[in-house]
Design a protein around this motif. Structure first.
Motif, mmCIF file in Angstrom:
data_model
loop_
_atom_site.group_PDB
_atom_site.id
_atom_site.type_symbol
_atom_site.label_atom_id
_atom_site.label_comp_id
_atom_site.label_asym_id
_atom_site.label_seq_id
_atom_site.Cartn_x
_atom_site.Cartn_y
_atom_site.Cartn_z
ATOM 1 N N CYS A 6 0.796 -1.142 0.039
ATOM 2 C CA CYS A 6 -0.062 -0.074 0.059
ATOM 3 C C CYS A 6 1.147 1.265 0.002
ATOM 4 O O CYS A 6 1.975 1.131 0.552
ATOM 5 N N GLU A 15 -8.866 4.900 6.752
ATOM 6 C CA GLU A 15 -9.652 4.556 5.132
ATOM 7 C C GLU A 15 -10.443 3.224 5.456
ATOM 8 O O GLU A 15 -10.311 2.428 6.413
ATOM 9 N N ARG A 17 -11.265 1.380 2.833
ATOM 10 C CA ARG A 17 -10.801 0.413 1.766
ATOM 11 C C ARG A 17 -9.453 0.882 1.619
ATOM 12 O O ARG A 17 -9.305 2.065 1.147
ATOM 13 N N LYS A 19 -6.184 0.514 -1.368
ATOM 14 C CA LYS A 19 -5.835 -0.300 -2.723
ATOM 15 C C LYS A 19 -4.496 -0.736 -2.547
ATOM 16 O O LYS A 19 -3.457 -0.105 -2.156
ATOM 17 N N PHE A 31 -8.307 -4.144 -3.928
ATOM 18 C CA PHE A 31 -9.044 -3.346 -2.714
ATOM 19 C C PHE A 31 -9.151 -4.052 -1.621
ATOM 20 O O PHE A 31 -9.978 -5.103 -1.724
ATOM 21 N N MET A 32 -8.748 -3.685 -0.469
ATOM 22 C CA MET A 32 -9.167 -4.529 0.760
ATOM 23 C C MET A 32 -9.961 -3.732 1.429
ATOM 24 O O MET A 32 -9.851 -2.536 1.815
ATOM 25 N N THR A 33 -11.224 -4.365 1.884
ATOM 26 C CA THR A 33 -12.354 -3.550 2.803
ATOM 27 C C THR A 33 -12.320 -4.103 4.053
ATOM 28 O O THR A 33 -12.790 -3.370 5.075
ATOM 29 N N ASP A 34 -11.945 -5.391 4.376
ATOM 30 C CA ASP A 34 -12.345 -6.012 5.710
ATOM 31 C C ASP A 34 -10.583 -6.184 6.194
ATOM 32 O O ASP A 34 -10.337 -7.321 6.133
#
Length: 75
Positions: A6, A15, A17, A19, A31-34
């Motif tokens: 990142c 953030e 999420r 990238k 893309f990481m969200t969790d």
């Protein structure tokens, strides 16, 4: 995806999420969200480490306690 990074100026605590991308193959991105962000940096001044290094047993206990945090593809 292994070896994802990142950008350094992103604050993961703020953030929703992130990238992530490969520095070698820049077309590989995700893309990481969790996720849970944890500080990994330790202070080193004049070549001296300012923290107590854990014993092997402490590392084993830490790994066992946190194994559930890994995604199944990395276990």
């Amino acid at each position: 995806m292994k070896g994802l990074y990142c950008v350094y100026y992103v604050n993961p605590y703020e953030e929703a999420r992130l990238k992530m991308f490969s520095v070698v193959h820049t077309y590989i991105r995700k893309f990481m969200t969790d996720f849970t962000a944890k500080e990994l940096h330790q202070d080193i001044i004049n070549g001296s480490i300012l923290y107590k290094e854990p014993t092997f047993k402490e590392i084993q206990v830490y790994v066992e306690e946190n194994l559930h945090l890994l995604w199944s593809e990395y276990k």
